[in-house]
Design a protein around this motif. Structure first.
Motif, PDB file in Angstrom:
ATOM      1  N   LEU A 172     -24.825   2.083  -9.707  1.00 52.54           N
ATOM      2  CA  LEU A 172     -25.059   1.697  -8.321  1.00 52.54           C
ATOM      3  C   LEU A 172     -24.080   2.402  -7.379  1.00 52.54           C
ATOM      4  O   LEU A 172     -24.444   2.748  -6.248  1.00 52.54           O
ATOM      5  N   ASP A 173     -22.859   2.624  -7.837  1.00 51.03           N
ATOM      6  CA  ASP A 173     -21.904   3.377  -7.034  1.00 51.03           C
ATOM      7  C   ASP A 173     -22.356   4.827  -6.866  1.00 51.03           C
ATOM      8  O   ASP A 173     -22.321   5.381  -5.755  1.00 51.03           O
ATOM      9  N   ARG A 174     -22.798   5.434  -7.950  1.00 50.49           N
ATOM     10  CA  ARG A 174     -23.168   6.857  -7.935  1.00 50.49           C
ATOM     11  C   ARG A 174     -24.410   7.111  -7.092  1.00 50.49           C
ATOM     12  O   ARG A 174     -24.506   8.135  -6.404  1.00 50.49           O
ATOM     13  N   TYR A 175     -25.396   6.179  -7.152  1.00 57.09           N
ATOM     14  CA  TYR A 175     -26.666   6.418  -6.475  1.00 57.09           C
ATOM     15  C   TYR A 175     -26.806   5.591  -5.196  1.00 57.09           C
ATOM     16  O   TYR A 175     -27.909   5.371  -4.701  1.00 57.09           O
ATOM     17  N   ALA A 176     -25.696   5.162  -4.646  1.00 57.32           N
ATOM     18  CA  ALA A 176     -25.723   4.357  -3.420  1.00 57.32           C
ATOM     19  C   ALA A 176     -26.159   5.199  -2.224  1.00 57.32           C
ATOM     20  O   ALA A 176     -25.945   6.415  -2.187  1.00 57.32           O
ATOM     21  N   PRO A 177     -26.788   4.562  -1.233  1.00 54.71           N
ATOM     22  CA  PRO A 177     -27.141   5.277  -0.003  1.00 54.71           C
ATOM     23  C   PRO A 177     -25.894   5.925   0.613  1.00 54.71           C
ATOM     24  O   PRO A 177     -24.822   5.319   0.662  1.00 54.71           O
ATOM     25  N   GLY A 178     -26.033   7.173   1.045  1.00 53.93           N
ATOM     26  CA  GLY A 178     -24.909   7.888   1.627  1.00 53.93           C
ATOM     27  C   GLY A 178     -24.111   8.700   0.634  1.00 53.93           C
ATOM     28  O   GLY A 178     -23.326   9.571   1.018  1.00 53.93           O
ATOM     29  N   VAL A 179     -24.307   8.421  -0.684  1.00 51.18           N
ATOM     30  CA  VAL A 179     -23.594   9.169  -1.721  1.00 51.18           C
ATOM     31  C   VAL A 179     -24.441  10.350  -2.187  1.00 51.18           C
ATOM     32  O   VAL A 179     -23.947  11.467  -2.361  1.00 51.18           O
ATOM     33  N   GLN A 180     -25.728  10.104  -2.390  1.00 49.50           N
ATOM     34  CA  GLN A 180     -26.653  11.144  -2.836  1.00 49.50           C
ATOM     35  C   GLN A 180     -27.374  11.761  -1.636  1.00 49.50           C
ATOM     36  O   GLN A 180     -27.819  11.053  -0.736  1.00 49.50           O
ATOM     37  N   GLU A 181     -27.510  13.080  -1.649  1.00 52.61           N
ATOM     38  CA  GLU A 181     -28.196  13.773  -0.564  1.00 52.61           C
ATOM     39  C   GLU A 181     -29.712  13.692  -0.712  1.00 52.61           C
ATOM     40  O   GLU A 181     -30.435  13.673   0.284  1.00 52.61           O
ATOM     41  N   GLU A 182     -30.199  13.646  -1.965  1.00 50.37           N
ATOM     42  CA  GLU A 182     -31.637  13.637  -2.206  1.00 50.37           C
ATOM     43  C   GLU A 182     -32.146  12.198  -2.230  1.00 50.37           C
ATOM     44  O   GLU A 182     -31.628  11.357  -2.971  1.00 50.37           O
ATOM     45  N   ALA A 183     -33.182  11.928  -1.444  1.00 48.85           N
ATOM     46  CA  ALA A 183     -33.693  10.560  -1.300  1.00 48.85           C
ATOM     47  C   ALA A 183     -34.148   9.975  -2.625  1.00 48.85           C
ATOM     48  O   ALA A 183     -33.973   8.776  -2.879  1.00 48.85           O
ATOM     49  N   GLU A 184     -34.727  10.816  -3.514  1.00 51.00           N
ATOM     50  CA  GLU A 184     -35.235  10.305  -4.785  1.00 51.00           C
ATOM     51  C   GLU A 184     -34.128   9.926  -5.753  1.00 51.00           C
ATOM     52  O   GLU A 184     -34.393   9.323  -6.800  1.00 51.00           O
ATOM     53  N   ARG A 185     -32.871  10.268  -5.412  1.00 52.69           N
ATOM     54  CA  ARG A 185     -31.747   9.910  -6.274  1.00 52.69           C
ATOM     55  C   ARG A 185     -30.942   8.747  -5.700  1.00 52.69           C
ATOM     56  O   ARG A 185     -29.836   8.468  -6.153  1.00 52.69           O
ATOM     57  N   VAL A 186     -31.516   8.036  -4.747  1.00 52.60           N
ATOM     58  CA  VAL A 186     -30.839   6.885  -4.149  1.00 52.60           C
ATOM     59  C   VAL A 186     -31.387   5.590  -4.736  1.00 52.60           C
ATOM     60  O   VAL A 186     -32.602   5.409  -4.839  1.00 52.60           O
ATOM     61  N   LEU A 187     -30.487   4.706  -5.148  1.00 49.37           N
ATOM     62  CA  LEU A 187     -30.845   3.370  -5.608  1.00 49.37           C
ATOM     63  C   LEU A 187     -30.103   2.346  -4.758  1.00 49.37           C
ATOM     64  O   LEU A 187     -28.876   2.419  -4.631  1.00 49.37           O
ATOM     65  N   ASN A 188     -30.841   1.422  -4.192  1.00 43.21           N
ATOM     66  CA  ASN A 188     -30.215   0.363  -3.412  1.00 43.21           C
ATOM     67  C   ASN A 188     -29.719  -0.749  -4.328  1.00 43.21           C
ATOM     68  O   ASN A 188     -30.278  -0.981  -5.409  1.00 43.21           O
ATOM     69  N   ASN A 189     -28.690  -1.441  -3.893  1.00 43.45           N
ATOM     70  CA  ASN A 189     -28.112  -2.553  -4.649  1.00 43.45           C
ATOM     71  C   ASN A 189     -28.984  -3.782  -4.440  1.00 43.45           C
ATOM     72  O   ASN A 189     -28.622  -4.731  -3.757  1.00 43.45           O
ATOM     73  N   ASP A 190     -30.168  -3.744  -5.038  1.00 45.48           N
ATOM     74  CA  ASP A 190     -31.171  -4.790  -4.856  1.00 45.48           C
ATOM     75  C   ASP A 190     -31.871  -5.026  -6.190  1.00 45.48           C
ATOM     76  O   ASP A 190     -32.420  -4.087  -6.777  1.00 45.48           O
ATOM     77  N   MET A 191     -31.852  -6.266  -6.683  1.00 44.93           N
ATOM     78  CA  MET A 191     -32.362  -6.542  -8.022  1.00 44.93           C
ATOM     79  C   MET A 191     -33.875  -6.319  -8.122  1.00 44.93           C
ATOM     80  O   MET A 191     -34.376  -5.881  -9.167  1.00 44.93           O
ATOM     81  N   ASN A 192     -34.625  -6.591  -7.052  1.00 48.51           N
ATOM     82  CA  ASN A 192     -36.066  -6.342  -7.080  1.00 48.51           C
ATOM     83  C   ASN A 192     -36.345  -4.846  -7.233  1.00 48.51           C
ATOM     84  O   ASN A 192     -37.206  -4.432  -8.014  1.00 48.51           O
ATOM     85  N   GLU A 193     -35.617  -4.021  -6.488  1.00 50.12           N
ATOM     86  CA  GLU A 193     -35.808  -2.579  -6.566  1.00 50.12           C
ATOM     87  C   GLU A 193     -35.393  -2.032  -7.927  1.00 50.12           C
ATOM     88  O   GLU A 193     -36.077  -1.179  -8.501  1.00 50.12           O
TER      89      GLU A 193
END
Length: 283
Positions: A172-193
């Motif tokens: 979650l730290d690595r793929y947090a919004p603002g860390v990854q430049e590519e949208a497909e590599r972003v994971l939000n800290n949300d259990m449903n997602e």
């Protein structure tokens, strides 16, 4: 990173007598119950499988028949575990493919209908494989920056659970919004997602004997609901009725239900088939 939880998350791992969902049994269960306020509750339990532990399993895990001889059976542990897990989501490593299905089987064998369909099922291995495609040891080295053998004893449920928990938070730290430049590599800290991202198949039951499929009209066009989403229904994924709608088969060949219920299918498959039968035909 602190997990963004709206209900408790159970991070867990099992050691078992083998990989057969019908025949094999749990010998160790370890979990970390993480609460929305950040509180953590850890538990490590040996379980008497009521059958011999194969020598190769003892070699792999270090858990022998002597270690579990005085331990409670899963049936004895099940009521308390069910109460502890009620209202929780679940996370593990390869858990959606093995640990959750086997745990569901053990609950059903103990006479407890624990409904995992109400839970978010988050698989850190699926997240890892979709992002990096390696195993737990490589995940730990990649995300946590250390070799797993430096911090843990391999192939023990409590050790693997701790490693999985650290990997999930590091993911979650690595793929947090603002860390990854590519949208497909972003994971939000949300259990449903995370649960949706962990899903790799359209199985209705854990064994994949029944799957979801889009409904089509006579011309083969996918039917849509009022919001434009495909209408889906349950179909058999094996045998002479493979590809047939379960409801249609139960209507045309009522004896097929009885055959499945008396054959060597998992208890979860029988449970799901029964629910579909009750949903379509009542009692």
């Amino acid at each position: 990173m602190k997990l963004n939880l709206t209900k408790p998350l159970v991070v867990f791992d099992l050691e078992t007598t083998g990989l057969d969902l019908v025949k094999d049994r749990i010998v160790q269960i370890s979990y970390i119950k993480v609460f929305p306020d950040g509180q953590e509750e850890r538990k490590n339990l040996f379980v008497n499988p009521e059958c011999p532990i194969p020598a190769e399993v003892t070699t792999l895990t270090g858990i022998s028949n002597e270690d579990v001889a005085g331990a409670p059976t899963f049936k004895e542990l099940a009521p308390q575990l069910s109460q502890t897990f009620e209202g929780c989501d679940f996370a593990g490593f390869n858990s959606n493919h093995f640990d959750v299905p086997l745990l569901a089987e053990e609950f059903l064998r103990a006479g407890i209908d624990f409904d995992f369909s109400r839970c978010n099922l988050i698989d850190a291995q699926t997240i890892f494989h979709k992002m990096e495609r390696r195993n737990l040891a490589a995940a730990y080295k990649f995300y946590c920056g250390r070799k797993m053998e430096e911090d843990f004893q391999a192939h023990r449920a409590d050790q693997d659970t701790e490693a999985t928990y650290r990997v999930l938070m590091a993911e979650l730290d690595r793929y947090a919004p603002g860390v990854q430049e590519e949208a497909e590599r972003v994971l939000n800290n949300d259990m449903n997602e995370l649960a949706a991202f962990s899903k790799t198949n359209d199985n209705v039951d854990f064994a994949g004997r029944i799957v979801w499929k889009d409904k089509t009209d006579a011309k083969g066009n996918v039917l849509k609901d009022a919001e434009g989403n495909a209408v889906r229904h349950e179909v058999f994924n094996f045998g002479k009725y493979k590809g047939w709608a379960v409801a249609d088969v139960l209507h045309r060949d009522p004896g097929y239900y009885s055959w499945v219920m008396t054959s060597d299918f998992t208890a979860n498959t029988k449970q799901v088939l029964t629910r579909i039968r009750l949903k379509n035909f009542g009692k």
